[in-house]
Write a protein that holds these residues in place. Structure first.
Motif, PDB file in Angstrom:
ATOM      1  N   PHE A  90      48.323  35.690  43.405  1.00 49.63           N
ATOM      2  CA  PHE A  90      48.476  36.402  44.675  1.00 49.63           C
ATOM      3  C   PHE A  90      47.428  35.901  45.664  1.00 49.63           C
ATOM      4  N   GLY A  91      47.853  35.711  46.923  1.00 53.76           N
ATOM      5  CA  GLY A  91      46.858  35.385  47.951  1.00 53.76           C
ATOM      6  C   GLY A  91      47.115  34.102  48.694  1.00 53.76           C
ATOM      7  N   THR A  98      45.488  40.773  52.510  1.00 48.89           N
ATOM      8  CA  THR A  98      44.638  39.569  52.534  1.00 48.89           C
ATOM      9  C   THR A  98      44.174  39.301  53.960  1.00 48.89           C
ATOM     10  N   GLY A 119      39.019  40.222  41.980  1.00 50.02           N
ATOM     11  CA  GLY A 119      40.477  40.097  42.075  1.00 50.02           C
ATOM     12  C   GLY A 119      40.804  38.977  43.041  1.00 50.02           C
ATOM     13  N   LEU A 125      39.936  34.406  49.555  1.00 46.77           N
ATOM     14  CA  LEU A 125      38.841  35.114  50.241  1.00 46.77           C
ATOM     15  C   LEU A 125      37.490  34.477  49.900  1.00 46.77           C
ATOM     16  N   ASP A 141      38.595  37.361  38.256  1.00 50.03           N
ATOM     17  CA  ASP A 141      39.941  37.927  38.130  1.00 50.03           C
ATOM     18  C   ASP A 141      40.203  38.153  36.635  1.00 50.03           C
ATOM     19  N   ASN A 181      40.150  43.180  47.132  1.00 49.15           N
ATOM     20  CA  ASN A 181      41.520  43.450  47.564  1.00 49.15           C
ATOM     21  C   ASN A 181      42.311  43.770  46.296  1.00 49.15           C
ATOM     22  N   GLU A 190      37.883  51.444  38.720  1.00 53.00           N
ATOM     23  CA  GLU A 190      36.784  50.482  38.897  1.00 53.00           C
ATOM     24  C   GLU A 190      35.767  50.823  39.986  1.00 53.00           C
TER      25      GLU A 190
HETATM   26  C1  LIG Z   1      46.230  41.908  45.478  1.00 52.99           C
HETATM   27  S1  LIG Z   1      45.618  40.572  44.575  1.00 52.99           S
HETATM   28  C2  LIG Z   1      44.403  39.937  45.709  1.00 52.99           C
HETATM   29  C3  LIG Z   1      44.305  38.417  45.722  1.00 52.99           C
HETATM   30  C4  LIG Z   1      43.384  37.842  46.794  1.00 52.99           C
HETATM   31  N1  LIG Z   1      42.035  38.301  46.629  1.00 52.99           N
HETATM   32  C5  LIG Z   1      43.846  38.184  48.208  1.00 52.99           C
HETATM   33  O1  LIG Z   1      43.129  38.894  48.916  1.00 52.99           O
HETATM   34  O2  LIG Z   1      44.937  37.745  48.619  1.00 52.99           O
HETATM   35  C6  LIG Z   1      44.679  41.435  43.325  1.00 52.99           C
HETATM   36  C7  LIG Z   1      44.116  40.541  42.215  1.00 52.99           C
HETATM   37  O3  LIG Z   1      43.250  41.391  41.464  1.00 52.99           O
HETATM   38  C8  LIG Z   1      43.343  41.066  40.107  1.00 52.99           C
HETATM   39  N2  LIG Z   1      42.839  42.224  39.355  1.00 52.99           N
HETATM   40  C9  LIG Z   1      43.479  43.388  39.058  1.00 52.99           C
HETATM   41  N3  LIG Z   1      42.654  44.226  38.408  1.00 52.99           N
HETATM   42  C10 LIG Z   1      41.464  43.616  38.305  1.00 52.99           C
HETATM   43  C11 LIG Z   1      40.210  43.973  37.722  1.00 52.99           C
HETATM   44  N4  LIG Z   1      40.004  45.149  37.138  1.00 52.99           N
HETATM   45  N5  LIG Z   1      39.188  43.088  37.798  1.00 52.99           N
HETATM   46  C12 LIG Z   1      39.361  41.876  38.386  1.00 52.99           C
HETATM   47  N6  LIG Z   1      40.530  41.480  38.940  1.00 52.99           N
HETATM   48  C13 LIG Z   1      41.562  42.333  38.904  1.00 52.99           C
HETATM   49  C14 LIG Z   1      44.800  40.701  39.919  1.00 52.99           C
HETATM   50  O4  LIG Z   1      44.995  39.897  38.793  1.00 52.99           O
HETATM   51  C15 LIG Z   1      45.127  39.996  41.243  1.00 52.99           C
HETATM   52  O5  LIG Z   1      44.947  38.602  41.108  1.00 52.99           O
END
Ligand SMILES: C[S@@+](CC[C@H](N)C(=O)[O-])C[C@H]1O[C@@H](n2cnc3c(N)ncnc32)[C@H](O)[C@@H]1O
Length: 240
Positions: A90-91, A98, A119, A125, A141, A181, A190
């Motif tokens: 995603f992103g 984003t 994430g 980002l 992530d 995000n 979290e």
């Molecule tokens: C909505 S996407 C955001 C991607 C990018 N940062 C953006 O802004 O476009 C959320 C991301 O968070 C990751 N994610 C979900 N839960 C998480 C956690 N507890 N710790 C770290 N990453 C997590 C997901 O795998 C996903 O890649």
């Protein structure tokens, strides 16, 4: 911006003499056999202009826009390109959540600050932070594919970003600025961990609609510095 444009006409001989003395740029308008017409944006002492026009000059930011020619993109230096492979993470920058983070990052990040991107997805980002002058940037992530994409995209953008398979509780230090995000469901689990991971500013995104915003603010338990909405998504900025 408006400028006064002074139009002059000189014999060729006088013009070349003037060029030698003037030693600055001018706009050449026409060159005849015996005379030269040119324009300057300031008056010349002792020389009567043919005419003085008021002209509107676009600032460079408006006059020079990105130009695409097939697979080539020509950009002015004040625009920072982010090259993101449309992969499995995603992103790509298309999503409102984003874009909100990219916007806030430009308002709040200071040069040299350390950044943690929780994430990271494609790493967009984290890479943007680096391009905006961040110091150390760590991107984490829980999805191994996202970590791979983050590594690939960081390399593609010549951005030094550390991409790690980890979640907030695995991180033992705090950073100047935190980017998260995520989703409300993830914030419910979290947020306590996230709150100890930043020293100055946190940018939280992925909060949809009024109800989610109210619940998020309650979980947060402190007054935000800024809230911005786009397509009913909210981004909340917290300052310490
Ligand atoms: C909505 S996407 C955001 C991607 C990018 N940062 C953006 O802004 O476009 C959320 C991301 O968070 C990751 N994610 C979900 N839960 C998480 C956690 N507890 N710790 C770290 N990453 C997590 C997901 O795998 C996903 O890649």
């Amino acid at each position: 911006m408006r400028y006064k444009k002074h139009i002059y006409r000189l014999s060729r001989e006088d013009f070349y003499q003037f060029l030698l003395q003037h030693q600055r740029g001018l706009e050449l308008l026409s060159e005849g056999e015996s005379f030269v017409e040119f324009a300057l944006y300031e008056p010349i002492d002792d020389l009567e202009p043919l005419e003085v026009l008021t002209v509107e000059v676009l600032p460079p930011e408006r006059a020079f826009r990105p130009i695409r020619v097939k697979n080539l993109m020509v950009l002015p230096p004040w625009l920072k390109p982010l090259v993101i492979r449309p992969g499995s993470a995603f992103g790509t920058g298309l999503h409102a959540t984003t874009r909100l983070c990219l916007y806030m990052l430009q308002d709040f990040l200071k040069r040299g600050w350390s950044v943690l991107d929780v994430g990271t997805g494609t790493g967009i980002l984290a890479i943007a932070s680096k391009k905006l002058g961040a110091g150390r940037v760590l991107a984490i992530d829980v999805d191994p594919l996202a970590v791979e994409e983050c590594m690939h995209n960081s390399k593609e953008n010549h951005a030094r970003v550390e991409c790690l398979l980890a979640e907030p509780k695995d991180i033992g230090e705090s950073f100047d600025l935190l980017l998260a995000n995520l989703e409300l469901e993830v914030f419910r689990r979290e947020l306590l961990h996230l709150k100890r991971l930043f020293k100055k500013v946190a940018i939280f995104s992925g909060i949809y609609g009024r109800q989610e915003l109210d619940e998020f603010l309650e979980l947060l338990g402190q007054k935000p510095a800024k809230i911005k909405r786009l397509e009913n998504w909210h981004c909340v900025v917290v300052k310490t």
